[in-house]
Write an enzyme that holds these catalytic residues in place. Structure first.
Site, PDB file in Angstrom:
ATOM      1  N   GLU A   1      67.464  42.517  45.883  1.00 60.54           N
ATOM      2  CA  GLU A   1      67.146  41.306  45.117  1.00 60.54           C
ATOM      3  C   GLU A   1      66.332  41.670  43.884  1.00 60.54           C
ATOM      4  OE1 GLU A   1      66.551  38.669  49.226  1.00 60.54           O
ATOM      5  OE2 GLU A   1      64.885  38.970  47.852  1.00 60.54           O
TER       6      GLU A   1
ATOM      7  N   LYS B   1      63.242  41.411  41.578  1.00 58.02           N
ATOM      8  CA  LYS B   1      61.847  41.023  41.794  1.00 58.02           C
ATOM      9  C   LYS B   1      61.378  40.231  40.572  1.00 58.02           C
ATOM     10  CE  LYS B   1      57.374  42.739  43.308  1.00 58.02           C
ATOM     11  NZ  LYS B   1      56.600  42.014  42.289  1.00 58.02           N
TER      12      LYS B   1
ATOM     13  N   ASP C   1      59.205  38.260  38.031  1.00 61.04           N
ATOM     14  CA  ASP C   1      57.801  38.398  37.637  1.00 61.04           C
ATOM     15  C   ASP C   1      57.216  37.011  37.407  1.00 61.04           C
ATOM     16  OD1 ASP C   1      56.022  40.323  35.084  1.00 61.04           O
ATOM     17  OD2 ASP C   1      55.444  39.625  37.064  1.00 61.04           O
TER      18      ASP C   1
ATOM     19  N   TYR D   1      63.707  32.778  47.859  1.00 66.09           N
ATOM     20  CA  TYR D   1      64.227  34.056  48.349  1.00 66.09           C
ATOM     21  C   TYR D   1      63.878  34.368  49.809  1.00 66.09           C
ATOM     22  CZ  TYR D   1      59.461  35.475  47.108  1.00 66.09           C
ATOM     23  OH  TYR D   1      58.094  35.558  46.995  1.00 66.09           O
TER      24      TYR D   1
ATOM     25  N   LYS E   1      59.294  49.414  41.988  1.00 65.17           N
ATOM     26  CA  LYS E   1      58.784  49.018  40.690  1.00 65.17           C
ATOM     27  C   LYS E   1      59.422  49.875  39.595  1.00 65.17           C
ATOM     28  CE  LYS E   1      55.787  45.758  41.650  1.00 65.17           C
ATOM     29  NZ  LYS E   1      54.441  45.797  41.111  1.00 65.17           N
TER      30      LYS E   1
ATOM     31  N   CYS F   1      21.565  56.923  34.894  1.00 62.79           N
ATOM     32  CA  CYS F   1      22.242  55.631  35.023  1.00 62.79           C
ATOM     33  C   CYS F   1      22.171  54.857  33.708  1.00 62.79           C
ATOM     34  CB  CYS F   1      21.588  54.818  36.139  1.00 62.79           C
ATOM     35  SG  CYS F   1      22.260  53.143  36.287  1.00 62.79           S
TER      36      CYS F   1
ATOM     37  N   CYS G   1      19.715  51.572  34.588  1.00 60.31           N
ATOM     38  CA  CYS G   1      18.303  51.659  34.984  1.00 60.31           C
ATOM     39  C   CYS G   1      17.650  52.981  34.613  1.00 60.31           C
ATOM     40  CB  CYS G   1      18.162  51.416  36.486  1.00 60.31           C
ATOM     41  SG  CYS G   1      18.844  52.741  37.513  1.00 60.31           S
TER      42      CYS G   1
ATOM     43  N   CYS H   1      24.304  56.360  41.213  1.00 55.54           N
ATOM     44  CA  CYS H   1      22.939  55.915  40.974  1.00 55.54           C
ATOM     45  C   CYS H   1      22.381  55.501  42.333  1.00 55.54           C
ATOM     46  CB  CYS H   1      22.916  54.735  39.997  1.00 55.54           C
ATOM     47  SG  CYS H   1      21.293  53.918  39.895  1.00 55.54           S
TER      48      CYS H   1
ATOM     49  N   CYS I   1      18.741  48.925  41.039  1.00 55.51           N
ATOM     50  CA  CYS I   1      19.482  48.964  39.774  1.00 55.51           C
ATOM     51  C   CYS I   1      20.170  47.620  39.531  1.00 55.51           C
ATOM     52  CB  CYS I   1      20.533  50.074  39.816  1.00 55.51           C
ATOM     53  SG  CYS I   1      21.593  50.126  38.344  1.00 55.51           S
TER      54      CYS I   1
END
Length: 660
Positions: A108, A110, A112, A217, A305, A399, A402, A417, A422
């Site tokens: 089938e 697919k 979108d 479907y 895909k 980081c 922080c 970190c 933080c």
């Protein structure tokens, strides 16, 4: 007589809609259609008491709702596992053949778009819902009724649920965007986003103007209608009046599957709608049942895909973000570029090793694609395009939020970190707690949480449940008002009633995903039981390994975490597992049941839940292994087969008496 004429017009127009939108074979001219529709509008306007739910005028929209109501899918709407290559398809075929000899497949397109569940009672559309998280979706009935390829009334008076895809045609997108540009509005970027945005409009007039379309479907329970193959189910749904895709094909070999993929891939751009792949399903229903499901996907179907489309753009910078566990992630900042219909300006670079392996420099021209047609990905740098002005990538050692020194754990590629205070880690933890798979707090999205954190309203999870104290402050913020604040506070209050697994996942315990959270919740029933367990006790639970056990015990041994759990408890957050409890009944324990015909006291799903709660299981087809067939009104072939095999047969009254 007016009522008789209305009935005649409805029949004429519904038949015309069916032939035009479903069969692509118009039986009357546009002029005739408009004339009949105008007459019907006029008659209904003069006699509003005669307006029927299945009248084609209801496709025109006009209903406005306050918000989307959550609905539960009795049969989960699972997504499909994705494959991206021929070898992965062959692996799928090999796994199928371990349990099924000589399988047939249905190929089938697919589409979108946006997945939808349509529920009919006595042949009339009563509910349309989005997939949501597969278990809980949103009621979009008011907008689904504006889609002319979704019948308001079927050709048979039956109860049925079907599933499909709502989408927007390419030509419609052009027309919509032309109108938006005239009105100095931002054009919609692609068909999928346009369809999703349209179906989530509160005013159905907006959705009606967008001229959405639909293909059906999937029938979740084909055996209940005496159907033995997926192909038969598609034909049955078409017979009922649903629009199905004419490109579906029944094949016998994986070579035919690959030929179908190649053929449809070559004409992909010329199709009137967007597709992002090909779905391959085992045709035989009994074989599907034999193959079964994983926690997330059916084992009898995959989605291939298409290779992602790539475009070139400039990598202008590399910045770093901090996750809720403290993990540091480098991210590409890109000159905005449209990839497969979406504007891309950022893409994750995962970790230091990833950037080094791809030899990326700031200023490089890079190729971008959407992995699986969804997630932006940097494929490679174009070495021939370098000018010498590019800057080398440098991994940070503190980081970015922080300033704490970063540490790289032994045997891992990521930097962390370790500062529990933080701000970035706290914000990400709050976002996770409110997310759909966790506490599912509507209206508390990423931007709002970040704003509330910066304003000082929320610093830790339990502060979410103190927002009521800031109601007056919230209303004064730009973009907020009485109604939006009230809706947010209601959603926060509603989240207190979630089952325990949602809370466990929401706490953000390292290595504890949604599935693991449910395993823990269902085994220990109450949070206090889980908190008291040792590592040794946890690893005795199936699917709980040493790493998860250490993580759980470490989390709950932390004094601050203990205090936070206690605060949540004091705010009234449910700490118990609310899933189905099994109360074994000897009439049902370890037995398999088949339901056939129409039950009068229970819906089919209610009957299934009852059976499972008493220790039994339900199956779709009758065989020698079936313990009992429960028979309602107008039973089908399953009843006859049960008699032939000498299987116990219960009436609905028998079933009710056995439950007691």
């Amino acid at each position: 007589m007016v009522e008789k004429r209305i009935d005649e017009l409805i029949k004429i127009i519904n038949e015309a809609d069916y032939h035009y939108h479903t069969l692509d074979n118009p039986t009357i001219t546009d002029q005739e259609y408009d004339k009949y529709l105008r007459e019907l509008f006029d008659l209904e306007e003069e006699h509003p008491e005669l307006v029927r739910e299945d009248s084609p005028t209801q496709h025109a929209g006009g209903k406005i709702i306050d918000g989307f109501v959550k609905v539960e899918h009795k049969i989960p709407m699972m997504s499909l596992s994705d494959v991206f290559s021929e070898s992965e398809l062959l692996d799928f075929d090999e796994q199928v053949k371990k349990k099924v000899a000589n399988p047939q497949y249905v190929c089938e397109l697919k589409i979108d778009g946006l997945s939808v569940s349509l529920l009919y009672e006595n042949g009339k559309l009563v509910r349309a819902a989005t997939r949501g998280d597969g278990t809980i979706g949103e009621d979009i009935t008011h907008n689904a009724k504006t889609i002319k390829s979704i019948p308001l009334k079927l050709k048979e008076k039956i109860d049925i649920e079907v599933r499909g895809e709502i989408f927007m045609n390419k030509k419609t997108l052009e027309e919509v965007n032309s109108e938006r540009i005239k009105n100095k509005e931002q054009p919609l970027q692609n068909c999928r986003n346009a369809a999703a945005g349209s179906i989530r409009q509160l005013d159905s007039k907006v959705a009606a103007k967008r001229k959405l379309d639909n293909f059906i479907y999937h029938l979740p329970n084909p055996s209940d209608y005496g159907l033995k193959t997926h192909h038969d189910a598609i034909e049955y749904m078409k017979k009922l009046g649903f629009k199905t895709n004419p490109n579906n094909k029944l094949v016998n070999t994986m070579k035919e599957v690959l030929d179908f993929i190649e053929e449809k891939g070559s004409i992909r751009e010329s199709l009137p709608y967007d597709i992002d792949g090909i779905v391959i399903k085992v045709n035989d229903i009994a074989s599907q049942e034999k193959l079964g499901f994983t926690a997330r996907y059916p084992k009898w179907a995959v989605a291939y895909k298409f290779p992602a489309k790539e475009v070139l753009t400039k990598l202008t910078d590399i910045i770093f973000t901090v996750g809720r566990t403290g993990q540091i992630t480098p991210n590409a900042v890109l000159e905005p570029v449209i990839v497969a219909g979406s504007t891309i300006s950022r893409a994750t670079l995962h970790n230091e090793d990833y950037v080094v392996a791809k030899d990326l420099k700031i200023g490089d021209i890079v190729s971008i694609r959407k992995a699986g047609d969804v997630i932006p990905e940097v494929v490679e740098r174009k070495l021939e395009r370098r000018t010498g002005l590019e800057k080398d990538f440098e991994m940070i050692d503190t980081c970015p939020m922080c300033g704490s020194h970063l540490e790289k754990k032994e045997g891992q590629v990521d930097y962390f970190c370790l500062n529990a205070e933080c701000p970035a880690r706290k914000i990400e933890g709050l976002i996770h707690f409110a997310s759909r798979d966790a506490m599912n707090i509507d209206g508390l999205g990423e931007r709002i949480i970040e704003d509330f954190f910066n304003f000082g309203f929320i610093k830790k999870i339990s502060d979410i449940y103190k927002l009521e104290n800031h109601r007056k402050d919230l209303i004064t913020l730009e973009g907020y008002g009485d109604k939006s604040v009230a809706n947010l506070l209601d959603a926060i209050d509603d989240s207190k009633d979630n089952s325990l697994e949602k809370l466990i996942f929401g706490l953000g315990i390292p290595h504890v995903g949604a599935k693991t959270a449910k395993i823990l919740a269902s085994n220990f029933k109450m949070l206090e039981n889980l908190i008291s367990k040792t590592e040794e006790e946890l690893v005795n639970i199936p699917d709980i390994g040493v790493i998860i056990a250490k993580s759980v015990t470490s989390y709950f041994s932390n004094i601050e975490n203990q205090k936070e759990v206690e605060r949540l408890k004091n705010f009234g957050i449910n700490m118990n597992y609310l899933g189905k409890e099994i109360k074994e009944n000897e009439n049902f324990k370890d037995k398999s049941f088949v339901l056939t015909g129409t039950l009068t006291k229970y819906s089919r799903e209610e009957a299934k839940e009852l059976i499972e709660s008493l220790g039994g299981k339900t199956i779709d087809s009758v065989s020698k292994k079936t313990s009992v067939v429960i028979v309602g009104e107008k039973p089908g072939s399953k009843y006859e087969k049960a008699k032939q095999l000498g299987i116990d047969i219960w009436s609905e009254d028998d079933f009710t008496s056995k439950i007691q």
